[in-house]
Design a protein around this motif. Structure first.
Motif, mmCIF file in Angstrom:
data_model
loop_
_atom_site.group_PDB
_atom_site.id
_atom_site.type_symbol
_atom_site.label_atom_id
_atom_site.label_comp_id
_atom_site.label_asym_id
_atom_site.label_seq_id
_atom_site.Cartn_x
_atom_site.Cartn_y
_atom_site.Cartn_z
ATOM 1 N N VAL A 8 21.486 90.674 -7.476
ATOM 2 C CA VAL A 8 21.294 91.123 -6.097
ATOM 3 C C VAL A 8 20.819 89.938 -5.263
ATOM 4 C CG1 VAL A 8 20.094 92.748 -4.585
ATOM 5 C CG2 VAL A 8 20.631 93.397 -6.951
ATOM 6 N N ILE A 9 21.589 89.594 -4.243
ATOM 7 C CA ILE A 9 21.253 88.487 -3.356
ATOM 8 C C ILE A 9 20.940 89.047 -1.977
ATOM 9 C CG2 ILE A 9 21.934 86.232 -2.459
ATOM 10 C CD1 ILE A 9 21.993 86.333 -5.476
ATOM 11 N N SER A 10 19.712 88.873 -1.521
ATOM 12 C CA SER A 10 19.318 89.289 -0.175
ATOM 13 C C SER A 10 19.467 88.119 0.783
ATOM 14 C CB SER A 10 17.870 89.781 -0.174
ATOM 15 O OG SER A 10 17.400 89.910 1.157
ATOM 16 N N LEU A 11 20.321 88.298 1.790
ATOM 17 C CA LEU A 11 20.508 87.297 2.837
ATOM 18 C C LEU A 11 19.717 87.783 4.050
ATOM 19 C CD1 LEU A 11 24.341 86.757 2.328
ATOM 20 C CD2 LEU A 11 22.460 85.465 1.313
ATOM 21 N N LEU A 241 23.443 91.664 0.260
ATOM 22 C CA LEU A 241 22.943 92.621 1.247
ATOM 23 C C LEU A 241 22.000 91.952 2.241
ATOM 24 C CD1 LEU A 241 19.792 93.177 0.197
ATOM 25 C CD2 LEU A 241 20.967 94.623 -1.466
ATOM 26 N N GLY A 242 21.806 92.615 3.363
ATOM 27 C CA GLY A 242 20.799 92.200 4.334
ATOM 28 C C GLY A 242 19.666 93.201 4.350
ATOM 29 N N GLN A 379 22.046 96.802 13.065
ATOM 30 C CA GLN A 379 22.200 97.227 11.681
ATOM 31 C C GLN A 379 22.426 96.009 10.776
ATOM 32 O OE1 GLN A 379 23.430 99.254 14.324
ATOM 33 N NE2 GLN A 379 21.512 100.257 13.800
ATOM 34 N N THR A 380 22.380 96.239 9.474
ATOM 35 C CA THR A 380 22.621 95.172 8.519
ATOM 36 C C THR A 380 23.820 95.530 7.644
ATOM 37 O OG1 THR A 380 21.572 93.739 6.856
ATOM 38 C CG2 THR A 380 20.903 96.071 6.864
ATOM 39 N N VAL A 381 24.020 94.832 6.511
ATOM 40 C CA VAL A 381 25.258 94.964 5.745
ATOM 41 C C VAL A 381 24.962 95.123 4.251
ATOM 42 C CG1 VAL A 381 26.594 93.625 7.406
ATOM 43 C CG2 VAL A 381 25.469 92.447 5.503
ATOM 44 N N GLU A 403 20.607 102.007 -1.353
ATOM 45 C CA GLU A 403 20.969 100.858 -2.185
ATOM 46 C C GLU A 403 20.324 100.928 -3.569
ATOM 47 O OE1 GLU A 403 21.764 97.893 1.609
ATOM 48 O OE2 GLU A 403 19.973 97.581 0.364
ATOM 49 N N GLY A 404 19.037 101.259 -3.636
ATOM 50 C CA GLY A 404 18.353 101.340 -4.918
ATOM 51 C C GLY A 404 18.986 102.345 -5.867
#
Length: 428
Positions: A8-11, A241-242, A379-381, A403-404
């Motif tokens: 999981v990569i948070s941008l 994800l953001g 919003q985010t993505v 998401e979780g």
């Protein structure tokens, strides 16, 4: 489910308004071509990094998981501590459930993981006391040997918390961790874009350059997975994800200045020594707390009524920057801190700060977050590629709380207490 591994990569601060731009960059485009995705993900309230990232791994709103802000309420301190440690989270998390099943988990600067049981952990925390330093603080809150190895190998890439050097260090550390340890679950927090937007604005050339750097980082990750035999078609799911977006701001609201003028805050030598009411900023929003200990109930009610009358008068003047005043009950309904007395939402172009005077503000921001998640263009993505993911599926809209549970489903786990739903339409 067939996925054996989840990355999981948070941008941080990647928003829905960025989608048209980054979806044309080569590595993002290739990822999206094979992904299920949503370009309209509703964040939490307040839409801050720590509440949002905790919602991502719990599936619950801040009012329930307890991370209702980035920072703790410590008015007497010039630099309050943050919600750094896992102990502040109420209930379980996705990584807790993975660990219970014997999975090995890695985390790089993922918020609110300090002093957790994560197998390989470089927590997001900074030295906040005169008697401590960064090395000692990180070592006491994460995996010591792992952190020493990362700093020995890649420490030269860092320049404090400056970007893009910090994300370059995190990227190198992520690559090394994947090659060396092959964790079953991994959480990575990249803050380059968030930093550039705070400093230069949402649509600044610096922000666009950060998105382009993220594109190269995504390409590097996918190439590494291929070289390591970790196939997104066979055994590995990658989620990008953001956590929130940002909005441009020009004006600062200092609620505590008024509270001091009215005698609700006492100050000596520039430091708060006592308070009856205090405003805790969340950037685009803010909490107001009336102290309960040491105040009679009648005095609490009197102060509450006085402050509410003043806030209403302030809200009626657009130049003061308050867009909405929420009661404690309404704040809880919105997912925010039920312990607050009031919650304030800033008008577009405004944001809150804790300081008592403009001269005390260390840095003026050009853009920020923390606003109500329903704001326009805010919003985010979410994007996911993996053996169980159906390419080309676009979710029209979803919540950060979804998401979780969805990532738990991917890994064959349960996420007790989650309020979000599993996005079953993205699965094969």
């Amino acid at each position: 489910m067939k996925s054996k591994r989840l990355i999981v990569i948070s941008l941080d601060a990647l928003g829905s308004t960025d989608f048209e731009m980054f979806s044309q960059l080569p590595n993002f485009k290739k990822f999206i071509d094979h992904a299920a995705f949503c370009r309209q993900v509703r964040s939490v309230y307040p839409s801050l990094t720590y509440p949002a990232h905790t919602t991502i791994v719990t599936g619950r709103p801040p009012a329930e998981h307890g991370i209702v802000n980035n920072i703790l309420i410590q008015p007497e301190r010039s630099s309050p501590d943050w919600f750094w440690q896992r102990k502040y989270i109420q209930g379980t998390t996705l990584y807790d459930e993975a660990l219970k099943k014997g999975m090995q988990v890695a985390a790089l600067l993922w918020p609110v993981t300090a002093k957790s049981d994560i197998t390989w952990n470089l927590p997001e925390i900074f030295a906040n006391h005169r008697w401590s330093n960064q090395i000692m603080t990180s070592a006491a809150n994460g995996t010591l040997g792992y952190q020493l190895t990362l700093n020995r190998k890649f420490g030269s890439l860092r320049d404090g918390i400056r970007q893009p050097a910090l994300d370059n260090f995190v990227q190198a550390s992520m690559n090394y961790t994947i090659r060396t340890y092959r964790p079953d679950m991994m959480f990575v927090h990249l803050t380059d874009l968030d930093t550039q937007r705070h400093h230069f604005g949402v649509h600044s050339k610096e922000a666009h350059a950060a998105i382009e750097r993220h594109d190269r980082r995504v390409g590097e990750l996918m190439h590494l997975l291929h070289r390591c035999g970790m196939s997104v078609k066979r055994d590995t799911t990658v989620v990008l994800l953001g956590d929130h977006s940002q909005l441009d701001v020009q004006n600062i609201i200092l609620i505590n200045r008024f509270l001091r003028e009215q005698g609700y805050i006492r100050v000596q030598h520039g430091r708060i020594t006592d308070w009856k009411a205090y405003c805790q900023n969340c950037d685009g929003s803010a909490y107001i707390y009336i102290r309960k200990n040491g105040l009679e109930k009648s005095e609490q009610i009197r102060i509450k009524n006085e402050i509410y009358d003043w806030l209403c008068a302030m809200k009626n003047d657009p130049d003061n920057g308050i867009a909405a005043i929420y009661s404690s009950k309404k704040a809880k309904e919105l997912g925010a801190d039920p312990e607050c007395t009031f919650m304030l939402e800033a008008r577009r172009g405004f944001y809150f700060q804790n300081e008592l005077d403009m001269g005390e503000i260390p840095e003026v921001q050009r853009a920020t977050h923390g606003f109500h998640p329903g704001r326009k263009d805010y919003q985010t993505v979410f994007m996911a590629v993996g053996p169980d993911i159906m390419p080309g599926v676009e979710i029209e809209e979803m919540s950060l709380m979804d998401e979780g549970p969805t990532m738990a489903e991917i890994m064959g786990l349960e996420l007790p207490g989650a309020k979000g739903k599993v996005l079953r339409e993205i699965f094969r």
